[in-house]
Write a protein that holds these residues in place. Structure first.
Motif, PDB file in Angstrom:
ATOM      1  N   ASN A  12       0.968   2.957  -2.687  1.00 17.60           N
ATOM      2  CA  ASN A  12       2.422   2.786  -2.914  1.00 17.60           C
ATOM      3  C   ASN A  12       2.909   1.355  -3.214  1.00 17.60           C
ATOM      4  O   ASN A  12       2.337   0.162  -2.911  1.00 17.60           O
ATOM      5  CB  ASN A  12       2.978   2.980  -1.416  1.00 17.60           C
ATOM      6  N   HIS A  28       0.193  -8.139   1.334  1.00 14.69           N
ATOM      7  CA  HIS A  28       0.316  -8.559   2.890  1.00 14.69           C
ATOM      8  C   HIS A  28      -0.786  -8.551   3.749  1.00 14.69           C
ATOM      9  O   HIS A  28      -2.049  -8.262   3.462  1.00 14.69           O
ATOM     10  CB  HIS A  28       1.301  -7.411   3.130  1.00 14.69           C
ATOM     11  N   GLU A  33       3.532  -4.216   5.813  1.00 15.53           N
ATOM     12  CA  GLU A  33       3.795  -3.667   4.560  1.00 15.53           C
ATOM     13  C   GLU A  33       4.446  -4.437   3.536  1.00 15.53           C
ATOM     14  O   GLU A  33       4.506  -5.618   3.939  1.00 15.53           O
ATOM     15  CB  GLU A  33       4.614  -2.363   4.832  1.00 15.53           C
ATOM     16  N   ALA A  34       4.326  -3.972   2.300  1.00 14.27           N
ATOM     17  CA  ALA A  34       4.929  -4.724   1.025  1.00 14.27           C
ATOM     18  C   ALA A  34       6.337  -5.116   1.517  1.00 14.27           C
ATOM     19  O   ALA A  34       6.550  -6.468   0.910  1.00 14.27           O
ATOM     20  CB  ALA A  34       4.977  -3.710  -0.011  1.00 14.27           C
ATOM     21  N   TYR A  53       2.628  -4.132  -3.162  1.00 15.28           N
ATOM     22  CA  TYR A  53       1.898  -2.998  -2.666  1.00 15.28           C
ATOM     23  C   TYR A  53       1.489  -2.643  -1.352  1.00 15.28           C
ATOM     24  O   TYR A  53       1.468  -3.794  -0.598  1.00 15.28           O
ATOM     25  CB  TYR A  53       0.840  -2.593  -3.530  1.00 15.28           C
ATOM     26  N   ASP A  54       1.325  -1.693  -0.623  1.00 12.08           N
ATOM     27  CA  ASP A  54       1.052  -1.488   0.586  1.00 12.08           C
ATOM     28  C   ASP A  54      -0.655  -1.205   0.344  1.00 12.08           C
ATOM     29  O   ASP A  54      -1.026  -0.494  -0.248  1.00 12.08           O
ATOM     30  CB  ASP A  54       1.615  -0.071   1.249  1.00 12.08           C
ATOM     31  N   HIS A  58      -2.193   1.625   5.006  1.00 14.59           N
ATOM     32  CA  HIS A  58      -1.043   1.030   5.485  1.00 14.59           C
ATOM     33  C   HIS A  58       0.528   1.648   4.677  1.00 14.59           C
ATOM     34  O   HIS A  58       0.393   2.047   3.541  1.00 14.59           O
ATOM     35  CB  HIS A  58      -0.907  -0.538   5.072  1.00 14.59           C
ATOM     36  N   GLY A  59       1.424   1.619   5.326  1.00 13.11           N
ATOM     37  CA  GLY A  59       2.578   1.930   4.886  1.00 13.11           C
ATOM     38  C   GLY A  59       2.708   3.393   4.335  1.00 13.11           C
ATOM     39  O   GLY A  59       2.225   4.314   4.831  1.00 13.11           O
ATOM     40  N   SER A  61       0.881   3.991   1.430  1.00 18.91           N
ATOM     41  CA  SER A  61      -0.264   4.327   0.651  1.00 18.91           C
ATOM     42  C   SER A  61      -1.028   5.211   1.544  1.00 18.91           C
ATOM     43  O   SER A  61      -0.720   5.624   2.705  1.00 18.91           O
ATOM     44  CB  SER A  61      -0.875   3.025   0.479  1.00 18.91           C
ATOM     45  N   GLN A 174       1.730   1.609  12.237  1.00 23.71           N
ATOM     46  CA  GLN A 174       0.832   1.804  11.225  1.00 23.71           C
ATOM     47  C   GLN A 174      -0.190   2.789  11.600  1.00 23.71           C
ATOM     48  O   GLN A 174      -0.507   3.309  12.694  1.00 23.71           O
ATOM     49  CB  GLN A 174      -0.052   0.694  10.981  1.00 23.71           C
TER      50      GLN A 174
END
Length: 263
Positions: A12, A28, A33-34, A53-54, A58-59, A61, A174
Motif C-alpha cells: 500500500n 515508518h 503505518e505510512a 508506504y506501509d 502493516h496497514g 499492505s 496491526q
C-alpha cells in the motif's frame, strides 16, 4: 492509496507531488503505518515528489507468511521504487525504516542520493530481546506490549496528557503475524560493517527521550558514515514525526536545502 503488486507481496503506497519533483521516500517504524508521516509532509517545501508506504505486514499492505528477513524488507522498498520509477531519492527511515534505508543504500545506490537515519541504528537490540518480545506477543497479542512500547516511545509529559492513546491503538491494531515477521527481520540484522562503507549525505536524527534507540546509539551509527550530520531533538522520544512534527520537518527541510535536493 493504491496497491503495488510486487508478486509475493502487495504494498500500500501513496505517491504525490509533481512528476519531476525531487523524490523523498518515507519508511515508518515497527507497528505503525505510512500515515504517521502526514503531519511532517504537510510542513515540507513544495515541489517534492513524495512516496510513503506501509511495510509488509502493516496497514493495508499484505501479510506474507513470516518470519521476514531484512533482505525481504529491503527488496520490497527496492521494487516499490522501481515500480514508481524513482531514482536519486532522499530516503527517510524511522527505526526499522532506517535499517531498510541502510540496506537499500548498500544495495541500490542509484535509487538513493541521501539518507535520513531517524531513531535507528545499524543493529537494534539483541536476538534474545526480540525473542522475548515475540514470545510475549504470541501469548497475549499486540495489546500485551503496546502500553510498554508507548513508555519507550514517548516523553512522560506526552504520555500523561493522554495523547499517546491513538498511537497505542494503532500498534495494537496491526497484524500479529506481520509484526512478528518484522521483529524477526530486526533481530537478525547487523549493518555495522556495510553501513561503514557508505559514502553519501546522511542526517541522523535522535530523540532525547528515546527508550528504544537512545541518542548515543543513533549517533554511533551516524558516525559510521564520514561527513554525516547528527541532530538531537529535545522533548521527544522514538517517534518524533508523531509528537514533534514541526521540529522534525524543520530538520528535514534544513537537510534538503543543505544538500541541494530541491535543485
Amino acid at each position: 492509496m493504491p496497491l503495488a503488486d510486487l508478486g509475493d507481496v502487495q504494498i500500500n503506497y501513496s505517491l504525490t507531488g509533481p512528476a519531476n519533483g525531487a523524490p523523498v521516500v518515507f519508511a515508518h517504524a515497527l507497528g505503525l503505518e505510512a500515515r504517521i508521516w502526514d503531519p511532517v509532509i504537510a510542513r515540507l517545501p513544495d515541489g517534492l515528489r513524495i512516496l510513503t508506504y506501509d511495510l509488509r505486514g502493516h496497514g493495508r499492505s499484505s501479510v506474507p507468511e513470516g518470519p521476514y528477513s531484512m533482505g525481504a524488507l529491503v527488496r520490497d522498498a527496492e521494487r516499490l521504487l522501481d515500480f514508481c520509477e524513482i531514482r536519486d531519492s532522499l530516503f527517510v527511515g524511522l527505526s526499522v525504516g532506517g535499517m531498510i534505508a541502510q540496506g537499500l543504500a548498500i544495495k541500490r545506490l542509484d535509487q538513493i542520493r541521501a539518507l535520513v537515519l531517524s531513531n535507528t541504528a545499524a543493529k537494534i537490540g539483541t536476538p534474545e530481546i526480540w525473542q522475548r518480545r515475540m514470545e510475549t506477543i504470541r501469548a497475549g497479542g499486540l495489546s500485551a506490549i503496546s502500553a510498554e512500547t508507548m513508555q519507550r516511545w514517548f516523553p512522560r509529559a506526552y504520555l500523561k496528557s493522554g495523547a499517546a492513546a491513538a498511537t497505542e491503538a494503532l500498534v495494537a491494531g496491526q497484524s500479529v503475524d506481520g509484526y512478528l515477521g518484522c521483529c524477526a527481520a530486526i533481530a537478525g540484522t547487523d549493518f555495522y560493517t556495510p553501513t561503514s562503507g557508505l559514502r553519501l549525505p546522511v542526517l541522523g536524527i535522535a530523540g532525547s527521550e528515546d527508550g528504544s534507540t537512545p541518542p548515543d546509539l543513533v549517533r554511533e551509527t551516524t558516525e559510521l558514515i564520514p561527513g554525516a550530520r547528527f541532530a538531537l531533538l529535545r522533548r521527544t522520544g522514538h517517534v518524533p514525526p508523531i509528537d514533534q512534527p514541526d521540529a522534525y520537518a524543520g530538520q528535514l527541510t534544513k537537510f534538503i536545502t543543505e544538500i541541494g535536493h530541491l535543485g
